[in-house]
Structures are given as C-alpha cells and as structure tokens.
Motif scaffolding. Sequence first.
Motif, PDB file in Angstrom:
ATOM      1  N   LEU A   1       0.749  -1.307   0.098  1.00 49.82           N
ATOM      2  CA  LEU A   1      -0.116  -0.123   0.022  1.00 49.82           C
ATOM      3  C   LEU A   1       0.791   1.348   0.108  1.00 49.82           C
ATOM      4  N   ASN A   2       2.006   1.244   0.731  1.00 51.29           N
ATOM      5  CA  ASN A   2       2.787   2.280   0.763  1.00 51.29           C
ATOM      6  C   ASN A   2       3.674   2.436  -0.158  1.00 51.29           C
ATOM      7  N   HIS A   3       4.157   1.596  -0.942  1.00 46.99           N
ATOM      8  CA  HIS A   3       5.263   1.645  -2.031  1.00 46.99           C
ATOM      9  C   HIS A   3       4.798   1.229  -3.335  1.00 46.99           C
ATOM     10  N   ALA A   4       3.885   0.691  -3.637  1.00 42.57           N
ATOM     11  CA  ALA A   4       3.387   0.064  -4.911  1.00 42.57           C
ATOM     12  C   ALA A   4       2.336   0.903  -5.367  1.00 42.57           C
ATOM     13  N   ALA A   5       1.828   0.526  -6.587  1.00 43.44           N
ATOM     14  CA  ALA A   5       0.480   1.159  -6.981  1.00 43.44           C
ATOM     15  C   ALA A   5      -0.181  -0.070  -7.830  1.00 43.44           C
ATOM     16  N   GLY A   6      -1.519   0.260  -8.219  1.00 51.14           N
ATOM     17  CA  GLY A   6      -2.276  -0.733  -8.940  1.00 51.14           C
ATOM     18  C   GLY A   6      -2.830  -1.745  -7.975  1.00 51.14           C
ATOM     19  N   PRO A   7      -3.560  -2.836  -8.644  1.00 50.32           N
ATOM     20  CA  PRO A   7      -4.199  -3.783  -7.938  1.00 50.32           C
ATOM     21  C   PRO A   7      -3.207  -4.586  -7.113  1.00 50.32           C
ATOM     22  N   ILE A   8      -4.058  -4.719  -5.802  1.00 47.13           N
ATOM     23  CA  ILE A   8      -2.797  -5.550  -4.767  1.00 47.13           C
ATOM     24  C   ILE A   8      -3.659  -6.942  -4.721  1.00 47.13           C
ATOM     25  N   ARG A   9      -2.760  -8.204  -4.557  1.00 46.52           N
ATOM     26  CA  ARG A   9      -3.520  -9.327  -4.466  1.00 46.52           C
ATOM     27  C   ARG A   9      -2.817  -9.895  -3.289  1.00 46.52           C
ATOM     28  N   LEU A  10      -3.624 -10.673  -2.321  1.00 48.42           N
ATOM     29  CA  LEU A  10      -3.200 -11.500  -1.161  1.00 48.42           C
ATOM     30  C   LEU A  10      -3.537 -12.884  -1.733  1.00 48.42           C
ATOM     31  N   ARG A  11      -2.539 -13.816  -1.555  1.00 49.96           N
ATOM     32  CA  ARG A  11      -2.892 -15.303  -1.993  1.00 49.96           C
ATOM     33  C   ARG A  11      -2.209 -16.110  -0.534  1.00 49.96           C
ATOM     34  N   LEU A  12      -2.900 -17.026  -0.296  1.00 51.61           N
ATOM     35  CA  LEU A  12      -2.364 -18.045   0.816  1.00 51.61           C
ATOM     36  C   LEU A  12      -2.580 -19.575   0.250  1.00 51.61           C
ATOM     37  N   ILE A  13      -1.400 -20.298   0.048  1.00 51.59           N
ATOM     38  CA  ILE A  13      -1.221 -21.579  -0.438  1.00 51.59           C
ATOM     39  C   ILE A  13      -0.976 -22.735   0.655  1.00 51.59           C
ATOM     40  N   HIS A  14      -1.769 -23.561   0.749  1.00 52.11           N
ATOM     41  CA  HIS A  14      -1.446 -24.614   1.768  1.00 52.11           C
ATOM     42  C   HIS A  14      -1.176 -26.035   1.044  1.00 52.11           C
ATOM     43  N   GLU A  15       0.185 -26.305   1.146  1.00 54.88           N
ATOM     44  CA  GLU A  15       0.540 -27.248   0.693  1.00 54.88           C
ATOM     45  C   GLU A  15       1.639 -28.084   1.643  1.00 54.88           C
ATOM     46  N   ARG A  16       2.880 -28.471   1.352  1.00 56.56           N
ATOM     47  CA  ARG A  16       3.671 -28.910   2.418  1.00 56.56           C
ATOM     48  C   ARG A  16       4.210 -27.883   3.323  1.00 56.56           C
ATOM     49  N   VAL A  17       4.245 -26.672   2.992  1.00 65.74           N
ATOM     50  CA  VAL A  17       4.414 -25.551   3.570  1.00 65.74           C
ATOM     51  C   VAL A  17       3.275 -24.409   3.341  1.00 65.74           C
ATOM     52  N   LEU A  18       3.282 -23.394   4.196  1.00 63.51           N
ATOM     53  CA  LEU A  18       2.272 -22.498   4.130  1.00 63.51           C
ATOM     54  C   LEU A  18       2.978 -21.392   3.389  1.00 63.51           C
ATOM     55  N   ILE A  19       2.524 -20.841   2.230  1.00 64.25           N
ATOM     56  CA  ILE A  19       2.824 -19.890   1.329  1.00 64.25           C
ATOM     57  C   ILE A  19       2.047 -18.898   1.516  1.00 64.25           C
TER      58      ILE A  19
END
Length: 816
Positions: A731-749
Amino acid sequence: MGLRETAKDNRGDPYGITSAAVVLVDGHGTIRHWSAGAEELLGYPAPEVLGRDAASLLSGEVSAATALSGARPAGAGREGRVTLRHRDGRGVPVAVRACPLSAAEGTGWLAVACDVAASHRWELDQAVARALLEESGIGIGVLDTGLRLRWANRTLAAMDGLPEAAGTAGPPESVRLPPWADSQARQVLVWGRAAPALEHVVPPPGMPRRSTPDHLRVRSSFPLRDGAGETLGVCHTAVEFTARDRARERLALVNEAAQRIGTTLDLDRTVRELAEVLMPRLADFVAIDLFHDVAAAQDLAPGPVGHGVLERVAHLSVRGNTPEAVVPLGGPARYPSKSPQHRCLTTGRPIRDPVVDPTTWWLTGDPQRMAKLGELGVHTHLVVPLRARGVTMGVVTLMRWENQAPFDEDDLLLVEELVARAAVCVDNARRYVREHNAALALQTSLLPPDLPDHCAVEVAYRYLPADADAGVGGDWFDVIPLSGARVALVVGDVVGHGIHAAASMGRLRAAVQTLADLDLPPEEVLARVDDLVLRLADEAEASAEGPMVVGATCVYAVYDPVSRRLCVARAGHPTPAVAHLSEPVELPDIPAGPPLGLGGLPFESAEIELEEGSVVALYTDGLIEASDRDVDIGFERLCFALAHPDRPLEGICDTMIRILLPDHPRDDVAFLVARTRALPSDRVATWEVPADPRAVHDARERAARQLTAWGLAEAAFTTELIVSELVTNALNHAAGPIRLRLIHERVLICEVSDSSNTSPRLRRAGNTDEGGRGLFLVAQVAQRWGTRYTAAGKTIWTEQQLPGGPPPVSPAGGGR
C-alpha cells in the motif's frame, strides 16, 4: 624384346592381321594381295609384286605351292620356315602360316608371315604365360570390379579351397576370395595401386601342430586396366611356402601381434589377444595374471613388485578343457615365495626353467594337481613380467609339453618382445578405464543424488553414460522447487565427452540452479546461461587451455500446480513430449532457440495447459538418435513408449529404454519424466486488497479465518504479522491492484502481488527510525522469503513451516 616389352607392344601377336605380312596367292601361284606389313618385311611396294609369280620371292628352286603347303594353319602348332628374297637381294628367314582357300574362281592360299626372331619371342612369351598360369606354384585369380571371382588357376583354387570349377572354365558368380584376401583386393579398387601383404596360415583345427608345419603366404593384388586406363578388375596372386626359417617366422609373428593386439581399449580383450598370439605358436598353454589394481584401473607403484593380489584374466591351451589351468578365470592366483612367478615379479626379470621342479612349482602344491601335470607331460615353462612405462602390471606364464623343444634364448627374446608390446596396450587400456571412471565419477557426483519430492509433480529419471569408446558426456537433469508451489524441470546436454564435458556440465547445472533461485522466466534463465557459456569459453581460450565449454543445449520448464500451466523454453534442445490422459501424445511446438554458446539470438517461451495426471518427458538427443536411427523414427518410438500415462513412472522409464536404446548407447542419455499434479481449489485462497489503509486489518482477519478453516490456527499469529507487513509495504510503496494469496501445501505460502517493479530491500533500521523493520521481521519469522517478477509487476512471497512439521531446512532469514 622380353615379356615386359611384349606386354607393352601394341601389336601383340606377330601373326596379327594388322601387323604381320599378309599375302594372297591364287591357284596359279600369282600374288593377288600384298599388305603394308609385307612391304615393310621385304621392301617391295605393292605395285611391284602384284601379278608376279610368288616363287620369284623365294630363295632357291622351291615352288610357291610347295612352300605354302608346308606351312601350318594358324593355331595348328609350329609354323613353316622359309627364306624370302628381300628387294635389296638379301635373304630374309620368315615364319609362315598359311591356309588354303576355295572359291568359285579357283583355289588359292592366304599366307601370314613374320620375322623368325619375332616369332621366337612371341612363342617364348606364350610359353611363359601358359606355364605361369597353369603349371607354376603361384596362385592367380581375376576378380571383376564387384570383387566376384571370374577366373582362378588350380593353384589358387586348391590354396583357398575354392570350388573345382574355379580352376577350369570359371567359377560361379557367387564365389569370392577368403575375407582376408577379399579385403586386400577391395583396397586395390579404392586406392588403385598394388597391395602386398604377409599372411600366416595355421594348421587346421584338430590337426596336430607339429605334424603340419606352419605356412606363410605372400599375397598381392593389383589393378587390371584396359588400353584406355579404365579399371577392369583386380588380379590377385598368392605364394605359399613353409615357414622353416625361424627368423622369418618370428618376424611374421611380431607383425601379426602388431595387427592383432590392442585393437580396442578394452582391457579383457587386449589380454585375450595376447594369449591368442602366444598359443599355440610359442606355447601349449599360456596364462596371464594381472594385479587387482590393474583391473580396477588404480594407480600402480613403479618398479618390481613383491606383493599384491593377482587375478587370472586369461588363459588358453591346446587342450579344449584346459586341465592345466588350475587357477580359474577371475580367481586369485597365489604363488609361493619360491615360485618362478614370485621371483619374476620381485626381480622384474623373466624366469626360464628348463625342468619343472615340484618343490618350487608355481601351483599351490596340491599333489593331485602335480600328478595331473605329470600326466600332461609338462616339461618346461617360461615366466615373463608384464611391464610398461616402468610399472609392473602382472605376469605371463607359458608351458610346453606337445612341443618337445624347451624354451631357448630366441624364444625368450621373442616372448619378451610380444609381451612388451602387449603391456603398452594393457597400460593404455588401464589408463583409459581410469580416466573414464574418473569422468563418470565426476559426472555422477555432479548430478543430483536424489530428486526432491514435490507436491507439483511426481518424477522419475534415468541417466545412462555412453559406452567406453565414446566416453562420458555432459548430460544432466534437475528438479528445482520454486516459490508459489511451482517447480522447474531441467534437462541439458554439454557438447563433447570426457572430464571437460563433465566439469562443464557441473558449472552449467550450478548456474541454472542459481538463476532458478532468482525466479526468472524460462527464456531469461536461458539467456543468462548463454552469456555464461560465452564468458567461460573466452576465459578458457585466453588461458590457452582450450575451450572447456564449446556449447550446450538445454530445455527449462516451469510448472504451476495452481494454474496447471507449463511454461517451456529451449536452447537447441529437442522439444518435450506430453502424454495427455484423453488425447494422443503431443510434441508441442516450442520455439527452438539457438544452442547455448552462440549468443546474439533471443530465446522465447510457450505455455501449455495440462490436465492433472499428464506426463511430461524431457530428454537429451541421445535418446531419439540412438544407433543412428532417423530422428522421426525416434520421435515415433518415444510417443509409443509414453502412451498410457496412467502407468507407474518407473515402468514408463523402463519402456523408454527398452524401445529407444540399444544395449550400448554411443552417446549419453538422460531423461526426466514428470506426472503433473494440481492443488485442490480449497487449498488456495486469494483476495483482492483495496487501496485503503483499513484493508490491512481486513487482510489479517481473512488470513486468520482461512488458517482456522485449514486447521492451522497455531500459525495464525505469525501469518497475520507477515500479511500485515507485506500488505502495508504494497500500500505504501506500490501502485495498482494488490492481491493476497495463501497456499496450503507442504509449507504455508503467503504471497502479496502488486503492479510495481520496485524490489523490496532488507535493511536494519536505526533506533530512531520510524520504519524499515517490516521485511526484517518477516525474514525472522518466515522459513524463506523472496521476490519474483511477472509481466504485471512483482510478487513477494514467504514460506512457513506447518505446525508440527519438520524443522526448517535453511536458517531463518535466508532468501532466494
């Protein structure tokens, strides 16, 4: 004029119609025709003699009819001899052949005459040629340009066992000379010049060696040409004589050894060739024992050797079951300290014992074995060290019993010469095997010891090094985990063979792994590896060591189990093969970039959407070009081997080897087979983040609720901290659409994507700074973190160990 001059004379037969004196005499004895040859022989021009009585040309009172009737017809044997009067008055002795003519106008004579001396020379030449072809001991045969035997005299037919017709009217078209002579004649057709050679003929199998003397056979082939110089075929001659001259026999044996020993760099075959040369020509039994370090291609100490493990690598005997070979092939040869073998190895000198002493014999002392030697009649033996370049590699033992003569000084010198020649070949084979093993060990150590187990793909692989003649190559493969649950599949091939190719392969594989850590697109990875290859080649050339990397090919593919898309780029490498579950095997049209090391041309990538369970095969060109088969046929067989991708991957690999590869491939082969997996939609959560500071709170709450739904509530605090810091930075340093993604596999991404290309930078904030601690905190609580760039911007990602999972592989704060 001799035989050679006659062969060169264009006139040939002195009675030839174009060269001899031809006269036509009618029934009244009047000359009706006078040839140019007659004018040359007697000096009369045709106008002076035509119409004259032929008797006027005769010396003496003999009538023309009497002289002509006394001449024999052509081909009937010896001709008549008369003396004719030359125009200058002198008498000219001539040989005459005549035949009566009968016509409606009356009878007459056709006479052919030549100088008596020319007739004598021609008769002598004919007699020599006839005797050479039919009565001499020289075998002579004529072959056409297809090397089919067209004619052979009886001597050659008997010498080479040709059909009976070969010495008479001519052999069938299928008859050919023995392979050894056929090869010599073939060289004559290729090079157009004579090719003499010496052949040793051993007694037939089963024939006692001493009852049938050895023979030497001198063979020679030379081209046959017509008057215009065109090759009509090949004349082959053979002369056989008994090899009673020992010096000549030894020379022939040394010559044969030079041709037969060391034909390959195979150690076992080289020692076998030495044994075949020594037995039965010099001994009734020969045994070759090598130190274990030689067979294992290890380093040897110079000088004589007093200890070490000997192994029997070859033995031959005039007896089929080799009862005297008390040491089996491949077995250890233990010699007592007083044995001639031990004395030979410790002194480095040959041992020639004229009498077998049971107390010091080289056997183990077994009385039954000694009795067996007594039954065989072994009476003498010779032991020679196998040495080359100052290194003792083993010992050669020879025994005699059928040959009643003991080994003498001449035998010792000959055996030493033969063994010394073979020792150099054995040492060359040993050094080659050592280099080959070193290159293979280097390449094997540089390949991945085991491929990682990844949630995106199930993999299997094969690596088959080239045969000993071609040497180890530079093929490699790799499976590299990437961020976002993605995986990179890599197969490459360095040009060339040997240690340099293996070392170059290791450097390129390390470079590809490093560039993969930067999360670059496939085409960008290949572009940077291309620059590396060019730089390495320039460095090697500048150091005068020759280029260590002269070129390479590579295919680099990235598979995303979330989108089920495969992004592929290749540099001069065969395209991957894709086996779909519901469609035929596909060879996708991936842009073919130039091989690595050429520079200047860009690389391109292509994306393929795959259904879960598809099989992707990446391979080197050795798989589809084995045995010099057509590449199209190789691709067809590859598609056949990949059919039915629901089979186990190990079974698919075995099928590919069985269908596509010969027993001994001449080039390295590496291939990687991957079955794609897809992450279930309930294991991936994605949210769009509005450009509002209050969105940070909403993002933390959404992440916490999702972790609770996944049963990962214990990781909520750490995940909320990561989400808060990454979303705040976006929010502070970028522009445009921001997307958050969580992936649950053998690690949490956890991933936060934005449209900015500005790379975040980890730094340590000062005590009075209000910010600058976000990424530092993220690096402390995450297992790994990093940044990857996309066409739309960048993605900052982190990986966390799942609660109760294995400990982190890398220390906290590590990034890629």
